[in-house]
Motif scaffolding. Structure first.
Motif, mmCIF file in Angstrom:
data_model
loop_
_atom_site.group_PDB
_atom_site.id
_atom_site.type_symbol
_atom_site.label_atom_id
_atom_site.label_comp_id
_atom_site.label_asym_id
_atom_site.label_seq_id
_atom_site.Cartn_x
_atom_site.Cartn_y
_atom_site.Cartn_z
ATOM 1 N N THR A 175 -24.103 54.500 -69.847
ATOM 2 C CA THR A 175 -23.882 55.062 -71.182
ATOM 3 C C THR A 175 -25.026 55.943 -71.682
ATOM 4 O OG1 THR A 175 -24.743 53.061 -72.261
ATOM 5 C CG2 THR A 175 -22.370 53.161 -71.876
ATOM 6 N N HIS A 176 -26.028 56.199 -70.823
ATOM 7 C CA HIS A 176 -27.092 57.121 -71.264
ATOM 8 C C HIS A 176 -27.892 57.634 -70.076
ATOM 9 C CE1 HIS A 176 -29.754 59.066 -74.069
ATOM 10 N NE2 HIS A 176 -30.786 58.562 -73.433
ATOM 11 N N VAL A 177 -27.722 58.916 -69.765
ATOM 12 C CA VAL A 177 -28.448 59.512 -68.646
ATOM 13 C C VAL A 177 -28.538 61.017 -68.879
ATOM 14 C CG1 VAL A 177 -26.303 59.570 -67.274
ATOM 15 C CG2 VAL A 177 -28.509 59.751 -66.114
ATOM 16 N N HIS A 178 -29.719 61.599 -68.557
ATOM 17 C CA HIS A 178 -29.970 63.028 -68.822
ATOM 18 C C HIS A 178 -29.864 63.836 -67.539
ATOM 19 C CE1 HIS A 178 -31.963 62.521 -72.885
ATOM 20 N NE2 HIS A 178 -32.006 61.277 -72.428
ATOM 21 N N TYR A 179 -28.878 64.713 -67.488
ATOM 22 C CA TYR A 179 -28.716 65.521 -66.257
ATOM 23 C C TYR A 179 -29.903 66.443 -65.984
ATOM 24 C CZ TYR A 179 -26.953 70.423 -65.653
ATOM 25 O OH TYR A 179 -26.809 71.758 -65.442
ATOM 26 N N SER B 205 -26.845 60.265 -79.305
ATOM 27 C CA SER B 205 -28.213 60.717 -79.544
ATOM 28 C C SER B 205 -29.161 59.542 -79.269
ATOM 29 C CB SER B 205 -28.371 61.229 -80.985
ATOM 30 O OG SER B 205 -29.576 61.971 -81.085
ATOM 31 N N HIS B 206 -30.398 59.693 -79.712
ATOM 32 C CA HIS B 206 -31.399 58.641 -79.535
ATOM 33 C C HIS B 206 -31.732 57.999 -80.882
ATOM 34 C CE1 HIS B 206 -32.257 61.347 -76.046
ATOM 35 N NE2 HIS B 206 -32.439 60.199 -75.429
ATOM 36 N N ILE B 207 -32.246 56.768 -80.814
ATOM 37 C CA ILE B 207 -32.667 56.104 -82.057
ATOM 38 C C ILE B 207 -33.752 55.055 -81.785
ATOM 39 C CG2 ILE B 207 -30.925 54.248 -81.953
ATOM 40 C CD1 ILE B 207 -30.626 54.623 -85.020
ATOM 41 N N ALA C 123 -28.905 55.702 -78.071
ATOM 42 C CA ALA C 123 -29.729 55.151 -76.999
ATOM 43 C C ALA C 123 -31.007 54.525 -77.534
ATOM 44 C CB ALA C 123 -30.080 56.242 -76.000
ATOM 45 N N HIS C 124 -31.363 53.392 -76.976
ATOM 46 C CA HIS C 124 -32.614 52.654 -77.138
ATOM 47 C C HIS C 124 -32.575 51.606 -78.246
ATOM 48 C CE1 HIS C 124 -34.194 55.018 -73.992
ATOM 49 N NE2 HIS C 124 -34.072 56.158 -74.662
ATOM 50 N N ASN C 125 -32.815 51.973 -79.484
ATOM 51 C CA ASN C 125 -32.848 51.010 -80.598
ATOM 52 C C ASN C 125 -33.760 49.819 -80.291
ATOM 53 O OD1 ASN C 125 -31.906 50.875 -83.238
ATOM 54 N ND2 ASN C 125 -30.451 49.268 -82.740
ATOM 55 N N CYS D 236 -29.180 54.254 -67.645
ATOM 56 C CA CYS D 236 -30.353 54.340 -66.759
ATOM 57 C C CYS D 236 -31.412 55.268 -67.341
ATOM 58 C CB CYS D 236 -29.953 54.764 -65.353
ATOM 59 S SG CYS D 236 -29.564 56.512 -65.183
ATOM 60 N N ASP D 237 -31.019 56.148 -68.275
ATOM 61 C CA ASP D 237 -31.956 57.067 -68.932
ATOM 62 C C ASP D 237 -32.850 57.834 -67.965
ATOM 63 O OD1 ASP D 237 -32.931 58.453 -71.133
ATOM 64 O OD2 ASP D 237 -34.501 56.988 -71.551
ATOM 65 N N VAL D 238 -32.303 58.216 -66.811
ATOM 66 C CA VAL D 238 -33.031 59.216 -65.997
ATOM 67 C C VAL D 238 -33.261 60.436 -66.867
ATOM 68 C CG1 VAL D 238 -32.496 60.938 -64.199
ATOM 69 C CG2 VAL D 238 -32.280 58.493 -63.701
HETATM 70 ZN ZN LIG Z 1 -32.593 59.475 -73.342
#
Ligand SMILES: [Zn+2]
Length: 428
Positions: A69-73, A224-226, A261-263, A312-314
């Motif tokens: 649910t969260h990964v940066h290409y 988005s991120h938080i 993402a994160h929190n 995985c937030d690559v």
């Molecule tokens: Zn991220």
């Protein structure tokens, strides 16, 4: 029609709500047009379909396809830069790499590497942070379609505090996003997600344009991120004069189709609001550890009823495998001492599959291997004599076997991956 024979494990009932691991030592799954139409003891299913082709996967474990649910290409080539907290890592490592995707030829190479890496790791569905450049988002979605992956992705936008070449305007963000959504949203396995990088790099004008695009694109997603890092949170408070979640919520961007993402450092009021809105949090444990962001308060998310899945937030995360993220999630909870949530292998599998499908609104289609679901699956079949193979042959029961899979499995052990019944890894 194809009949699969395998040892199958999945979590149709949420283990965080009293459900247990479902494990069938010798199951038959009958798949027609990509949908599981029958599941039962292999001998029973076979008896009803004596002439069907059998795909014998019984040497390993068959799991539902992973949902990231969260990964940066654009950060494909930035993995592994250690030793920096979030804001320094963005400036020195991630954003310079993201700027290179202005070159569409470069972006196409990275997109190919990225999609292949997800599939190799057993990920069949992903919510992907796209690029700041619209042509680079196009090539990602082209490659995802070609690779067969289920992808929700959008143009990443920001209009301050990044590198100048990554900045856009509210109008341009709307126009480019709307054009991408027209081409890709709900086409085949792709969907569009409105994606401001984070409120730190977004003025209220830009977030208002994101909200307009979100409202104008029926069924699209917001991500988005938080609350990732304390310095970042303080800066958001200074810029907006409000808490992190409120900076999105006051534009109507927090709802059941929102994934943040994160929190890692939420307030109680924020957790309460996330739960009330039905929004989801993408927990990214290797990233949180690599950047020293903090220990995710899973107990408080569960207490307030906030939906949590894995990402995985690559490239801050250290790889694509959700086996590794699951293991790291377990480690982080162990390190929280009495506040940590003791996670079993069933919890880890649930976080990596059904919880992600739920966060992305796909739970009726994927997330477990029930009758009626699409056949999105991962076949774990380690090399003979490898530590994982030895572990699986000397284990007491299915939850122990699954724990060994999370402890030891790498993409190399993933021998087959299917999406919609189509083999996307390991086809002979
Ligand atoms: Zn991220």
């Amino acid at each position: 029609m194809t009949l699969y024979r395998a040892q199958v494990m999945d979590t149709p009932d949420d283990p965080f709500r009293g459900g247990a691991l479902r494990a069938d030592a010798d199951a038959g799954l009958l798949v027609v047009d990509g949908v599981i139409v029958q599941r039962g003891p292999y001998a029973d299913v076979r008896r009803g379909h004596p002439d069907e082709t059998v795909v014998d996967l019984s040497s390993g474990l068959l799991l539902p396809g992973f949902v990231d649910t969260h990964v940066h290409y654009p950060q494909m080539r930035a993995i592994g830069a250690l030793g920096m907290p979030l804001l320094e890592w963005l400036d020195r490592c991630a954003l310079p790499e993201e700027a290179k995707l202005a070159d569409v030829g470069y972006a196409r190479e990275v997109a190919g590497e990225f999609i292949a890496s997800l599939i190799e790791s057993g990920t069949t569905t992903a919510l992907v942070f796209g690029s700041h450049f619209a042509p680079a988002v196009d090539v990602l979605l082209e490659q995802a379609t070609e690779g067969g992956l289920r992808v929700t992705c959008g143009l990443v936008v920001g209009d301050r505090l990044l590198r100048p070449e990554l900045h856009t305007t509210a109008q341009r963000a709307y126009d480019e996003g709307s054009e991408l959504a027209r081409r890709w949203h709900q086409k085949g396995r792709t969907r569009y997600a409105v994606t401001p990088r984070f409120s730190l790099s977004s003025t209220d004008d830009l977030l208002a344009s994101c909200a307009a695009l979100y409202d104008d694109t029926a069924g699209c997603w917001f991500t988005s991120h938080i609350n990732e890092n304390r310095a970042e949170i303080a800066k958001v408070q200074e810029l907006f004069g409000c808490g992190y979640l409120e900076s999105y919520d006051r534009h109507g961007l927090v709802g059941s189709r929102s994934v943040l993402a994160h929190n890692v450092h939420p307030g109680d009021a924020e957790l309460k609001l996330l739960a009330a809105r039905g929004a989801s949090v993408a927990h990214c444990p290797t990233s949180n550890a690599a950047l020293g962001s903090g220990l995710f308060p899973l107990d408080r998310h569960l207490l307030f009823g906030v939906r949590v899945a894995l990402g995985c937030d690559v490239g801050a995360g250290t790889g694509f495998s959700l086996f590794k993220e699951g293991l790291q999630a377990y480690f982080l909870q162990q390190l929280r001492g009495p506040d940590g949530v003791p996670l079993t292998s069933a919890h880890l599998l649930h976080l990596a599959t059904a919880a992600g499908a739920d966060a992305l609104g796909l739970r009726d289609q994927v997330g477990d291997l029930d009758v009626g679901r699409r056949f999105d699956a991962v076949w774990l079949d380690p090399d003979p004599g490898s530590p994982l193979d030895i572990g699986l042959r000397h284990v007491d029961g299915p939850s122990g076997a699954l724990a060994k899979a999370f402890a030891l499995a790498t993409p190399h052990d993933v021998r087959g991956v299917w999406v919609d019944g189509e083999r996307v890894k390991g086809a002979s």
